[in-house]
Design a protein around this motif. Structure first.
Motif, PDB file in Angstrom:
ATOM      1  N   LEU A  22       8.904  27.927  11.572  1.00 57.28           N
ATOM      2  CA  LEU A  22       8.185  28.362  12.769  1.00 57.28           C
ATOM      3  C   LEU A  22       8.908  29.497  13.476  1.00 57.28           C
ATOM      4  O   LEU A  22       8.284  30.437  13.982  1.00 57.28           O
ATOM      5  CB  LEU A  22       8.011  27.185  13.734  1.00 57.28           C
ATOM      6  N   ARG A  23      10.240  29.401  13.507  1.00 58.98           N
ATOM      7  CA  ARG A  23      11.037  30.453  14.153  1.00 58.98           C
ATOM      8  C   ARG A  23      10.823  31.793  13.437  1.00 58.98           C
ATOM      9  O   ARG A  23      10.656  32.844  14.065  1.00 58.98           O
ATOM     10  CB  ARG A  23      12.518  30.063  14.130  1.00 58.98           C
ATOM     11  N   LEU A  70       1.626  27.446  14.156  1.00 61.29           N
ATOM     12  CA  LEU A  70       2.140  27.524  15.531  1.00 61.29           C
ATOM     13  C   LEU A  70       1.341  26.620  16.475  1.00 61.29           C
ATOM     14  O   LEU A  70       1.917  25.955  17.345  1.00 61.29           O
ATOM     15  CB  LEU A  70       2.097  28.969  16.026  1.00 61.29           C
ATOM     16  N   ASN A  71       0.029  26.574  16.277  1.00 63.60           N
ATOM     17  CA  ASN A  71      -0.797  25.707  17.110  1.00 63.60           C
ATOM     18  C   ASN A  71      -0.501  24.231  16.840  1.00 63.60           C
ATOM     19  O   ASN A  71      -0.511  23.408  17.763  1.00 63.60           O
ATOM     20  CB  ASN A  71      -2.281  25.990  16.871  1.00 63.60           C
ATOM     21  N   ALA A  98       2.632  23.310  18.608  1.00 66.22           N
ATOM     22  CA  ALA A  98       2.362  23.195  20.045  1.00 66.22           C
ATOM     23  C   ALA A  98       1.682  21.869  20.372  1.00 66.22           C
ATOM     24  O   ALA A  98       1.968  21.246  21.408  1.00 66.22           O
ATOM     25  CB  ALA A  98       1.499  24.361  20.509  1.00 66.22           C
ATOM     26  N   ARG A 108      10.905  23.618  11.619  1.00 64.88           N
ATOM     27  CA  ARG A 108      11.237  24.376  12.837  1.00 64.88           C
ATOM     28  C   ARG A 108      11.791  25.752  12.476  1.00 64.88           C
ATOM     29  O   ARG A 108      11.487  26.753  13.136  1.00 64.88           O
ATOM     30  CB  ARG A 108      12.266  23.611  13.681  1.00 64.88           C
ATOM     31  N   MET A 116       5.415  37.486  13.964  1.00 64.32           N
ATOM     32  CA  MET A 116       4.258  37.744  14.822  1.00 64.32           C
ATOM     33  C   MET A 116       4.639  38.664  15.973  1.00 64.32           C
ATOM     34  O   MET A 116       3.894  39.602  16.311  1.00 64.32           O
ATOM     35  CB  MET A 116       3.707  36.421  15.372  1.00 64.32           C
ATOM     36  N   THR A 117       5.803  38.443  16.573  1.00 66.07           N
ATOM     37  CA  THR A 117       6.255  39.273  17.696  1.00 66.07           C
ATOM     38  C   THR A 117       6.413  40.720  17.273  1.00 66.07           C
ATOM     39  O   THR A 117       6.092  41.646  18.034  1.00 66.07           O
ATOM     40  CB  THR A 117       7.593  38.742  18.247  1.00 66.07           C
ATOM     41  N   TYR A 147       8.170  32.578  11.650  1.00 61.01           N
ATOM     42  CA  TYR A 147       6.790  32.996  11.904  1.00 61.01           C
ATOM     43  C   TYR A 147       6.669  33.689  13.264  1.00 61.01           C
ATOM     44  O   TYR A 147       6.011  34.733  13.394  1.00 61.01           O
ATOM     45  CB  TYR A 147       5.859  31.785  11.880  1.00 61.01           C
ATOM     46  N   ARG A 148       7.303  33.113  14.285  1.00 57.70           N
ATOM     47  CA  ARG A 148       7.223  33.714  15.621  1.00 57.70           C
ATOM     48  C   ARG A 148       7.847  35.110  15.633  1.00 57.70           C
ATOM     49  O   ARG A 148       7.333  36.024  16.292  1.00 57.70           O
ATOM     50  CB  ARG A 148       7.916  32.808  16.640  1.00 57.70           C
ATOM     51  N   HIS A 149       8.957  35.243  14.913  1.00 58.66           N
ATOM     52  CA  HIS A 149       9.626  36.551  14.827  1.00 58.66           C
ATOM     53  C   HIS A 149       8.688  37.577  14.179  1.00 58.66           C
ATOM     54  O   HIS A 149       8.547  38.706  14.683  1.00 58.66           O
ATOM     55  CB  HIS A 149      10.917  36.417  14.026  1.00 58.66           C
ATOM     56  N   LYS A 196      -0.952  31.243  12.636  1.00 57.85           N
ATOM     57  CA  LYS A 196      -1.393  30.728  13.941  1.00 57.85           C
ATOM     58  C   LYS A 196      -1.689  29.235  13.859  1.00 57.85           C
ATOM     59  O   LYS A 196      -1.441  28.482  14.810  1.00 57.85           O
ATOM     60  CB  LYS A 196      -2.624  31.484  14.427  1.00 57.85           C
TER      61      LYS A 196
END
Length: 313
Positions: free
Chosen positions: A274-275, A298-299, A302, A271, A281-282, A277-279, A295
């Motif tokens: 993932l956090r 992240l997929n 999800a 987790r 990507m944003t 990675y999202r940062h 991706k």
């Protein structure tokens, strides 16, 4: 390809005796790939029987080998070249239609996933897991042939399928046929695993070479001994570094997901990844070459969330 037995019979002409046509029809009724002889298979694919002979007897020339990362080491992949791969893919699809593994088997089975498998272990008090060492490359050709006979193939057809699916005497790590054939070959071990689970009234799943038991009561002291006994006479052996018993309050992980609690969860470390990675990507800080990989993570997260939420409805 032929859409009916009559079409295939006419194409074979005098090359097929009445008993071979009867064998082909029998396999079709069993929903198995109709493989009875080299000539018959060559006719189905519209190739010279000599090519099928070459697949069987000059096997190495029809594969290319390379290595991919696997943890701290690498795994050798033997991938069939196009002509052989087409036949193996056809065999794989038809074998998957004709062979249905036991309910606890989730690897290489359509509409089943490791996420579903992990869900069966929620609220566990303990988890016992083992992995098979080099599953495909230790599954021998004779076992492949014998196992195909056991589900309905004639001897000649079973050996032909085995030869077309094995490399150097074992299932090829990279052939489309290896996943479904490994499940077929493991059928008797699966039956024995079911019997062990029933003996102790515990839960069981298998995802490829990853075998997991869990329970909500006390851990059965004899369980590991019983499981080890199944692998005491080959051809498969357990990967000793992956034989594990975990009990609460230890972390309980099944097929990569946490199961101590009422629902499956991603691990804390994953987790956190993932956090991050999202940062990235944003803020568009991901290199182009890494976007697909991130991706994918992240997929996957999800899909775990979606399955977990759906199971709560």
């Amino acid at each position: 390809m032929y859409t009916s037995l009559g079409e295939l019979s006419r194409a074979l002409g005098d090359a097929a005796r009445p008993e071979e046509l009867a064998e082909i029809e029998r396999l079709v009724l069993l929903d198995l790939p109709p493989v009875s002889s080299r000539i018959q298979l060559a006719t189905i694919f519209g190739v010279n029987p000599g090519l099928i002979w070459s697949f069987e007897n000059r096997t190495r020339k029809h594969y290319r080998s390379f290595f991919i990362p696997k943890g701290q080491t690498t795994r050798r992949i033997d991938a069939p070249k196009v002509a052989l791969k087409v036949i193996q893919k056809w065999l794989s699809v038809h074998l998957s239609h004709g062979f249905k593994p036991a309910d606890h088997v989730y690897g290489f089975v359509s509409a089943r996933s490791h996420i579903q498998a992990a869900t069966l272990h929620v609220d566990a008090q303990w988890v016992f897991s083992v992995d098979i060492q080099d599953f495909f490359p230790t599954t021998p050709i004779q076992l492949v042939s014998d196992s195909l006979e056991a589900i309905g193939f004639g001897r000649d057809g079973a050996m032909l399928v085995a030869r077309l699916s094995c490399l150097a005497g074992f299932l090829a790590q990279g052939a489309p046929t290896s996943p479904v054939l490994s499940n077929i070959c493991f059928r008797l071990i699966d039956e024995a695993l079911i019997a062990i689970a029933a003996r102790y009234s515990i839960r069981l799943t298998r995802y490829a070479d990853d075998i997991v038991f869990s329970g909500t009561e006390e851990y059965p002291a004899q369980l590991e001994t019983d499981v080890r006994a199944l692998f005491s006479v080959g051809p498969w052996t357990l990967a000793e570094h992956k034989v594990r018993v975990n009990k609460l309050p230890e972390r309980l992980k099944v097929h990569g997901l946490l199961v101590h609690g009422p629902k499956i969860r991603l691990t804390k470390g994953y987790r956190n990844k993932l956090r991050a990675y999202r940062h990235l990507m944003t803020h568009e800080k991901v290199a182009e070459a890494d976007i697909a990989k991130i991706k994918g993570h992240l997929n996957y997260a999800a899909s775990v969330d979606k399955f977990r939420d759906a199971s709560e409805d």
